[in-house]
Design an enzyme around this catalytic site. Structure first.
Site, short mmCIF file in Angstrom:
data_model
loop_
_atom_site.label_atom_id
_atom_site.label_comp_id
_atom_site.label_asym_id
_atom_site.label_seq_id
_atom_site.Cartn_x
_atom_site.Cartn_y
_atom_site.Cartn_z
N ASP A 115 -4.92 -34.00 51.96
CA ASP A 115 -5.25 -33.09 52.90
C ASP A 115 -5.24 -31.83 52.05
OD1 ASP A 115 -5.94 -31.06 54.63
OD2 ASP A 115 -6.19 -32.27 56.23
N HIS A 116 -6.51 -30.98 50.83
CA HIS A 116 -6.34 -30.02 50.60
C HIS A 116 -5.20 -28.55 50.49
CE1 HIS A 116 -10.13 -28.57 50.51
NE2 HIS A 116 -10.10 -27.83 50.21
N HIS A 128 -8.32 -30.75 58.43
CA HIS A 128 -7.60 -29.11 57.99
C HIS A 128 -7.49 -29.02 58.98
CE1 HIS A 128 -9.36 -30.41 54.13
NE2 HIS A 128 -10.34 -30.01 54.49
C1 BG6 Z 1 -13.62 -29.74 52.60
C2 BG6 Z 1 -14.75 -30.41 53.03
O1 BG6 Z 1 -12.66 -30.89 52.77
O2 BG6 Z 1 -13.13 -28.78 52.49
C3 BG6 Z 1 -15.61 -29.00 52.25
O3 BG6 Z 1 -15.14 -31.51 53.02
C4 BG6 Z 1 -15.23 -27.69 53.27
O4 BG6 Z 1 -17.05 -29.45 53.53
C5 BG6 Z 1 -14.04 -27.91 51.84
O5 BG6 Z 1 -16.17 -27.12 52.03
C6 BG6 Z 1 -13.62 -26.69 52.73
O6 BG6 Z 1 -12.17 -26.39 51.70
P1 BG6 Z 1 -12.04 -24.53 50.49
O7 BG6 Z 1 -10.82 -25.12 50.35
O8 BG6 Z 1 -12.29 -24.08 49.91
O9 BG6 Z 1 -11.49 -23.94 51.78
#
Ligand code: BG6
Length: 537
Positions: free
Chosen positions: A225-226, A288
């Site tokens: 989960d980045h 997230h």
């Molecule tokens: C991803 C989703 O996990 O996170 C995308 O699949 C989303 O839909 C993205 O746009 C958002 O990540 P960040 O790092 O740009 O907030």
């Protein structure tokens, strides 16, 4: 165990270290970089790594993984003997893949301009093998190629990164297993990194967990989960547990409510087929937003250790009150964007996006109220919202505190005073803002809200490392602290499944909002009927 304590130290150290000091995780602005062969830091993995990226020509690889590898190289954080084998269905020659990698790095690297010498050194360690991921025999050939590469470099750990659509994760795991590529020989780990979404519901997540833990063993499974690797998200724990002034007020004694927002201006970015099957609840809330919720609410782990931390995360996830069908209709708002204006340009509604059916009921926005049934949080509402095509890109966690028990200065003096709050700004403008009342410099007594503002860029004079740099580095180091454990992913699905089930009956309304707006009115009403409001985007 020893190693898993390192990221905590890294965050704490990074918060006090002057820009450009050795061991930094990102370059100071205008700081000359350390080269690939530059100084070794304590976060440089010392054991050789052979990284295999499945889906190496895809969007994630080009935008995030390849640029992150370049930045790790630039910061001296790749191990000696590092090699990458890209695997994807395209019939590319190795040099064509290197060219694709060079272009991606030049375009998307966070540090600019790209240093050609470092890039060249990295490209020299990049290899490519065309591979149909559904073809079991292809994995036999892949194995022989990996053995060959092992001979050229030092034998080391192997990391398999599934940067592919989720419906093929299980096939990759099975094929790796069948080709004997998943078993870790003594001293050399075989680790697998799996992108989100991990499953599409509890049942499928369980099945994937069973498969992948049987094949690799839980200790070698790195579920991504980045958000967990974002600098500002990691700082939530530091804010809470490396300081003594916040934790005493971090409970239902003082906290009135918590608002978690992840708002995007982007639409579905050509991912129609994925998004149509997924929707905002599965795409963002299941992972997230619930991860942010756990970090804000968990009890203090005994140490920054992957077991201790994830035990606490699971405990708090299990304490989130499940929602009944009636609760869902009352406390969960789903909506879809219609046509509107973003960055001054007209944009189509979701149903007009290429590849989306004109009668789609997929939600692009979710707002919901959750409660946590434990001693610390009983009675505190948690409001979560996320959506695409909103007025502004803004991700933050806002903790609002109760008013003081007695108004010493009278109602009139405090008329314009907002609640005390702490806002963790995740992106953009990364930082933390403490809002409190101050006496306005004027005759009489007037109290106004003012901000104490910590901003990453200003304080540290450096750009934060991309989340994927942290993730790749941690996996090379064998540290799963910032990854999701099997029970954690299942606990999250347990909360999501009833909502999906209720929506599938078609009995809950699907609201709409114009692109570029604050979201649907129903989300404002969710808070408004409790006398609260969202922070405007
Ligand atoms: C991803 C989703 O996990 O996170 C995308 O699949 C989303 O839909 C993205 O746009 C958002 O990540 P960040 O790092 O740009 O907030």
């Amino acid at each position: 165990m020893e190693r898993s304590a390192e990221p905590a130290a890294r965050v704490a150290e990074a918060l006090t270290r002057p820009a450009g000091a050795p061991g930094s995780t990102g370059p100071a602005l205008n700081e000359p970089s350390r080269s690939v062969v530059g100084a070794r830091t304590r976060y440089q993995p010392t054991e050789p790594v052979l990284l295999v990226i499945f889906g190496a020509t895809g969007d994630l690889s080009r935008r995030k993984l390849l640029p992150s590898l370049y930045n790790l190289a630039r910061d001296g954080l790749l191990p000696d003997g590092f090699a990458l084998l890209g695997a994807a269905k395209e019939e590319l020659k190795p040099d064509e893949f290197r060219e694709l990698a060079a272009q991606s790095i030049r375009r998307w690297s966070r540090s600019q301009p790209v240093e050609e010498e470092i890039l060249r050194a990295l490209l020299g360690n990049l290899h490519y093998q065309p591979l149909d991921l559904r073809d079991e025999a292809g994995f036999g050939r892949l194995g022989r190629r990996l053995d060959e590469l092992d001979k050229r470099t030092d034998k080391g750990h192997r990391l398999y990164y599934c940067a592919t659509p989720p419906d093929i994760f299980a096939t990759i795991v099975r094929n790796l297993d069948a080709a004997g590529l998943a078993r870790s020989p003594p001293g050399h780990q075989r680790r697998i990194l799996i992108e989100k979404p991990f499953g599409t519901d509890l049942q499928s997540a369980r099945e994937l967990n069973q498969l992948v833990t049987k094949v690799f063993g839980e200790q070698n499974v790195y579920r991504i989960d980045h958000y967990l690797a974002k600098e500002t998200v990691q700082n939530i724990l530091v804010l809470r547990f490396a300081n003594s002034i916040f934790e005493p007020v971090w409970s239902n004694h003082y906290v009135d409510n918590v608002l978690i927002t992840v708002a995007e201006q982007l639409g579905i970015e050509g991912r129609a087929s994925y998004y149509e099957r997924t929707g905002a609840l599965r795409d963002m809330v299941q992972n997230h937003l619930l991860q942010l919720l756990t970090l804000v609410t968990l009890e203090a782990p005994v140490s920054y250790d992957h077991q201790a931390l994830r035990d606490e995360k699971v405990k708090v996830l299990r304490a989130v009150r499940p929602l009944s069908p009636e609760d869902i209709d009352r406390l969960v708002v789903r909506a879809q964007y219609g046509a509107g204006v973003i960055w001054g340009q007209p944009v189509p509604g979701y149903r007009e996006e290429p590849g989306i059916p004109p009668n789609s009921t997929t939600e692009t926005y979710v707002a919901l109220k959750l409660s946590i049934d434990n001693w610390r949080w009983a009675g505190v509402p948690f409001y979560l919202r996320t959506g695409k095509r909103l007025a502004r890109r803004s991700s933050e966690v806002r903790i609002e505190f109760k008013p003081p028990p007695h108004l010493t200065f009278g109602r009139e003096a405090a008329a314009g005073l907002e609640p005390n709050s702490i806002t963790v700004k995740i992106q953009p403008d990364e930082g933390i803002v403490l809002r409190f009342g101050a006496r306005a410099p004027a005759p009489g007594m007037e109290i106004r809200s003012v901000d104490m503002d910590f901003n990453y860029g200003r304080s540290f004079q450096r750009s934060a490392a991309d989340a994927y740099e942290h993730l790749l580095n941690d996996c090379m180091l064998g540290d799963p602290t910032s990854f999701i454990r099997s029970d954690e992913v299942e606990a999250a699905w347990m909360l999501i499944d009833p909502i999906e089930a209720r929506w599938a009956t078609g009995r809950s309304p699907l609201f709409s909002y114009p692109a570029g707006s604050q979201g649907p009115d129903a989300a404002d009403e969710l808070l408004g009927r409790e006398g609260r409001s969202w922070h405007p985007l």
